[in-house]
Scaffold this motif. Structure first.
Motif, PDB file in Angstrom:
ATOM      1  N   PRO A  87      76.863  46.268   2.732  1.00 27.39           N
ATOM      2  CA  PRO A  87      77.372  45.013   3.310  1.00 27.39           C
ATOM      3  C   PRO A  87      76.704  43.762   2.734  1.00 27.39           C
ATOM      4  N   ILE A  88      75.429  43.871   2.389  1.00 30.61           N
ATOM      5  CA  ILE A  88      74.704  42.724   1.833  1.00 30.61           C
ATOM      6  C   ILE A  88      75.270  42.329   0.475  1.00 30.61           C
ATOM      7  N   LEU A  89      75.734  43.309  -0.264  1.00 24.22           N
ATOM      8  CA  LEU A  89      76.207  43.068  -1.625  1.00 24.22           C
ATOM      9  C   LEU A  89      77.464  42.217  -1.658  1.00 24.22           C
ATOM     10  N   LYS A  90      78.145  42.110  -0.516  1.00 17.91           N
ATOM     11  CA  LYS A  90      79.391  41.335  -0.447  1.00 17.91           C
ATOM     12  C   LYS A  90      79.150  39.865  -0.103  1.00 17.91           C
ATOM     13  N   LEU A  91      77.902  39.520   0.210  1.00 20.93           N
ATOM     14  CA  LEU A  91      77.571  38.141   0.554  1.00 20.93           C
ATOM     15  C   LEU A  91      77.565  37.260  -0.691  1.00 20.93           C
ATOM     16  N   ASP A  92      77.652  35.936  -0.472  1.00 23.52           N
ATOM     17  CA  ASP A  92      77.491  35.006  -1.586  1.00 23.52           C
ATOM     18  C   ASP A  92      76.102  35.177  -2.184  1.00 23.52           C
ATOM     19  N   ASP A  93      75.966  34.839  -3.457  1.00 25.53           N
ATOM     20  CA  ASP A  93      74.722  35.096  -4.178  1.00 25.53           C
ATOM     21  C   ASP A  93      73.479  34.580  -3.457  1.00 25.53           C
ATOM     22  N   ASP A  94      73.497  33.310  -3.046  1.00 24.39           N
ATOM     23  CA  ASP A  94      72.304  32.708  -2.441  1.00 24.39           C
ATOM     24  C   ASP A  94      71.889  33.444  -1.172  1.00 24.39           C
ATOM     25  N   GLU A  95      72.875  33.718  -0.306  1.00 29.63           N
ATOM     26  CA  GLU A  95      72.576  34.399   0.953  1.00 29.63           C
ATOM     27  C   GLU A  95      72.147  35.840   0.705  1.00 29.63           C
ATOM     28  N   ALA A  96      72.814  36.489  -0.246  1.00 25.45           N
ATOM     29  CA  ALA A  96      72.489  37.882  -0.553  1.00 25.45           C
ATOM     30  C   ALA A  96      71.061  38.019  -1.069  1.00 25.45           C
ATOM     31  N   VAL A  97      70.642  37.105  -1.928  1.00 29.64           N
ATOM     32  CA  VAL A  97      69.277  37.147  -2.466  1.00 29.64           C
ATOM     33  C   VAL A  97      68.258  36.945  -1.355  1.00 29.64           C
ATOM     34  N   GLU A  98      68.551  36.033  -0.422  1.00 26.21           N
ATOM     35  CA  GLU A  98      67.624  35.758   0.674  1.00 26.21           C
ATOM     36  C   GLU A  98      67.499  36.972   1.599  1.00 26.21           C
ATOM     37  N   VAL A  99      68.627  37.602   1.915  1.00 23.00           N
ATOM     38  CA  VAL A  99      68.606  38.791   2.769  1.00 23.00           C
ATOM     39  C   VAL A  99      67.892  39.942   2.058  1.00 23.00           C
ATOM     40  N   LEU A 100      68.151  40.075   0.772  1.00 22.62           N
ATOM     41  CA  LEU A 100      67.497  41.116  -0.015  1.00 22.62           C
ATOM     42  C   LEU A 100      65.983  40.936   0.003  1.00 22.62           C
ATOM     43  N   LYS A 101      65.544  39.701  -0.098  1.00 17.52           N
ATOM     44  CA  LYS A 101      64.100  39.416  -0.052  1.00 17.52           C
ATOM     45  C   LYS A 101      63.507  39.875   1.283  1.00 17.52           C
ATOM     46  N   THR A 102      64.190  39.540   2.368  1.00 17.22           N
ATOM     47  CA  THR A 102      63.700  39.915   3.699  1.00 17.22           C
ATOM     48  C   THR A 102      63.622  41.426   3.850  1.00 17.22           C
ATOM     49  N   LEU A 103      64.688  42.117   3.475  1.00 14.14           N
ATOM     50  CA  LEU A 103      64.718  43.567   3.647  1.00 14.14           C
ATOM     51  C   LEU A 103      63.718  44.273   2.723  1.00 14.14           C
ATOM     52  N   THR A 104      63.566  43.767   1.523  1.00 17.95           N
ATOM     53  CA  THR A 104      62.630  44.391   0.583  1.00 17.95           C
ATOM     54  C   THR A 104      61.218  44.398   1.146  1.00 17.95           C
ATOM     55  N   PHE A 105      60.805  43.286   1.742  1.00 20.58           N
ATOM     56  CA  PHE A 105      59.451  43.198   2.292  1.00 20.58           C
ATOM     57  C   PHE A 105      59.326  43.908   3.633  1.00 20.58           C
ATOM     58  N   CYS A 106      60.318  43.738   4.507  1.00 22.65           N
ATOM     59  CA  CYS A 106      60.210  44.298   5.861  1.00 22.65           C
ATOM     60  C   CYS A 106      60.356  45.819   5.895  1.00 22.65           C
ATOM     61  N   LEU A 107      61.103  46.378   4.947  1.00 25.95           N
ATOM     62  CA  LEU A 107      61.337  47.817   4.955  1.00 25.95           C
ATOM     63  C   LEU A 107      60.338  48.581   4.089  1.00 25.95           C
ATOM     64  N   HIS A 108      59.474  47.844   3.398  1.00 28.77           N
ATOM     65  CA  HIS A 108      58.530  48.483   2.478  1.00 28.77           C
ATOM     66  C   HIS A 108      57.600  49.436   3.224  1.00 28.77           C
ATOM     67  N   LYS A 109      57.588  50.675   2.778  1.00 28.65           N
ATOM     68  CA  LYS A 109      56.735  51.737   3.320  1.00 28.65           C
ATOM     69  C   LYS A 109      56.985  52.029   4.804  1.00 28.65           C
ATOM     70  N   LYS A 110      58.128  51.641   5.307  1.00 27.37           N
ATOM     71  CA  LYS A 110      58.492  51.946   6.683  1.00 27.37           C
ATOM     72  C   LYS A 110      59.195  53.307   6.732  1.00 27.37           C
ATOM     73  N   ARG A 111      58.946  54.051   7.798  1.00 25.92           N
ATOM     74  CA  ARG A 111      59.679  55.297   8.030  1.00 25.92           C
ATOM     75  C   ARG A 111      60.902  54.971   8.865  1.00 25.92           C
ATOM     76  N   PHE A 112      62.041  55.483   8.446  1.00 26.62           N
ATOM     77  CA  PHE A 112      63.270  55.170   9.164  1.00 26.62           C
ATOM     78  C   PHE A 112      63.919  56.382   9.803  1.00 26.62           C
ATOM     79  N   VAL A 113      63.403  57.565   9.519  1.00 27.87           N
ATOM     80  CA  VAL A 113      63.949  58.782  10.121  1.00 27.87           C
ATOM     81  C   VAL A 113      62.792  59.606  10.662  1.00 27.87           C
TER      82      VAL A 113
END
Length: 344
Positions: free
Chosen positions: A264-290
């Motif tokens: 879903p993030i990939l469908k966003l406009d470039d500027d918004e997509a890059v900002e969301v990608l930045k947030t997720l890259t840092f927040c999900l780093h080394k997190k367990r999700f399952v």
């Protein structure tokens, strides 16, 4: 491509490797559904584009050059075994294994489906009366700054519901009937108010008495109250709770998909997509999700199933991979950037 070809030849020298025929890849599951290799590779390349944009804008480094290279070449070369009927089985591929890679997320989802179906088969084999619930626990949306903290809170508060080591009176009825669980954290993005929605997807295995005895059964109102008290909030959080009625291993596995979804993030406009990608890259780093608990965890350990999040093998993913396959040849497909598909 050379390394993939050499690796194949080292272990499968008895089968001819077919190349450069011009055939377009068509790979079907046992149900006749075409596997979406092309779609996920296109999504993968969009993610590469966004990471490159972040570098051009001199943002804090989101990804190293070597990992970006791995991402860009993820699954660009595939080797399939092929039987006399033309059916294919993936033999080797160069997966990058990045958390946010759409291609690798798809492969993990297949792997998780296969594992949960296998585990559930064993649970029902031991006690056919076992019942399963599918629940979604939510919390109010948060901004990027508070996302990581919110994820930690969700995971910690969930333990009040299931952990025998935590005394939490409102969860007494659930714990008395609980046999085990599979928990997955998912984060979605709200484009309207630019916030993030972290939530939990949970499969509970419960005793049959949970439904047969009115003193054990929990209404949706009780579930909401339980989760509200666990969170310690002054609002009623939304909860979706439903029984998986068919009681089959496949039905349980159908709701057990790997939770991190980048598409879903990939469908966003470039500027918004890059900002969301930045947030997720840092927040999900080394997190367990399952995570698994109770009988789900016990059987997973007994079967010596690999950790979906850390397992490097994304080639052998689902139950079909375990079935006998009489290959007569092998075919190498390479992603063609000009035509946007895999071609032999």
């Amino acid at each position: 491509m050379a390394s993939i070809q050499k690796n194949y030849q080292d272990v499968n020298s008895e089968l001819e490797l077919i190349m450069n025929t011009g055939e377009i890849l068509q790979d079907f599951s046992s149900t006749g559904k075409e596997r979406p290799w092309k779609i996920h590779k296109q999504e993968n390349l969009r993610l590469v584009e966004l990471y490159k944009m972040s570098k051009e804008r001199n943002l804090i480094s989101l990804i190293s050059d070597s990992r970006l290279h791995d991402l860009e070449h993820c699954a660009d070369t595939l080797v399939f075994l092929q039987n006399a009927e033309g059916k294919k089985k993936l033999k080797s591929a160069n997966f990058c294994r990045l958390r946010l890679c759409p291609m690798c997320q798809w492969r993990r989802s297949l792997k998780m489906f296969g594992q949960v179906q296998t585990i559930t088969d064993k649970i029902l084999e031991r006690d056919k009366s076992t019942r399963f619930l599918f629940a979604t626990f939510t919390v109010k949306n948060v901004d990027a700054e508070n996302l990581e903290t919110c994820i930690n809170i969700l995971n910690n508060k969930f333990l009040y519901l299931v952990s025998k080591n935590k005394t939490f009176a409102p969860a007494k009825k659930l714990k008395q009937n609980l046999l085990g669980y599979l928990k997955a954290v998912e984060v979605t993005y709200n484009t309207k108010d630019k916030t993030y929605h972290p939530h939990l997807h949970v499969i509970f295995a419960v005793k049959s008495t949970f439904f047969k005895n009115s003193s054990n059964y929990m209404s949706k109102k009780e579930w909401i109250s339980l989760w509200q008290q666990a969170l310690g909030v002054d609002y009623k959080p939304q909860i979706d709770i439903r029984a998986i009625k068919s009681g089959t291993a496949k039905a349980v596995a159908e709701v057990a998909k790997y939770p991190v979804k980048t598409a879903p993030i990939l469908k966003l406009d470039d500027d918004e997509a890059v900002e969301v990608l930045k947030t997720l890259t840092f927040c999900l780093h080394k997190k367990r999700f399952v995570s698994y608990g109770g009988i789900f965890k016990t059987i997973k350990q007994e079967l010596k199933l690999q950790d979906v999040e850390t397992d490097k093998d994304l080639v052998n993913t689902d139950i079909e991979q375990q079935e006998r396959f009489n290959a007569v040849t092998a075919v190498l497909f390479k992603y063609n950037f000009k035509f946007g598909c895999y071609i032999c």
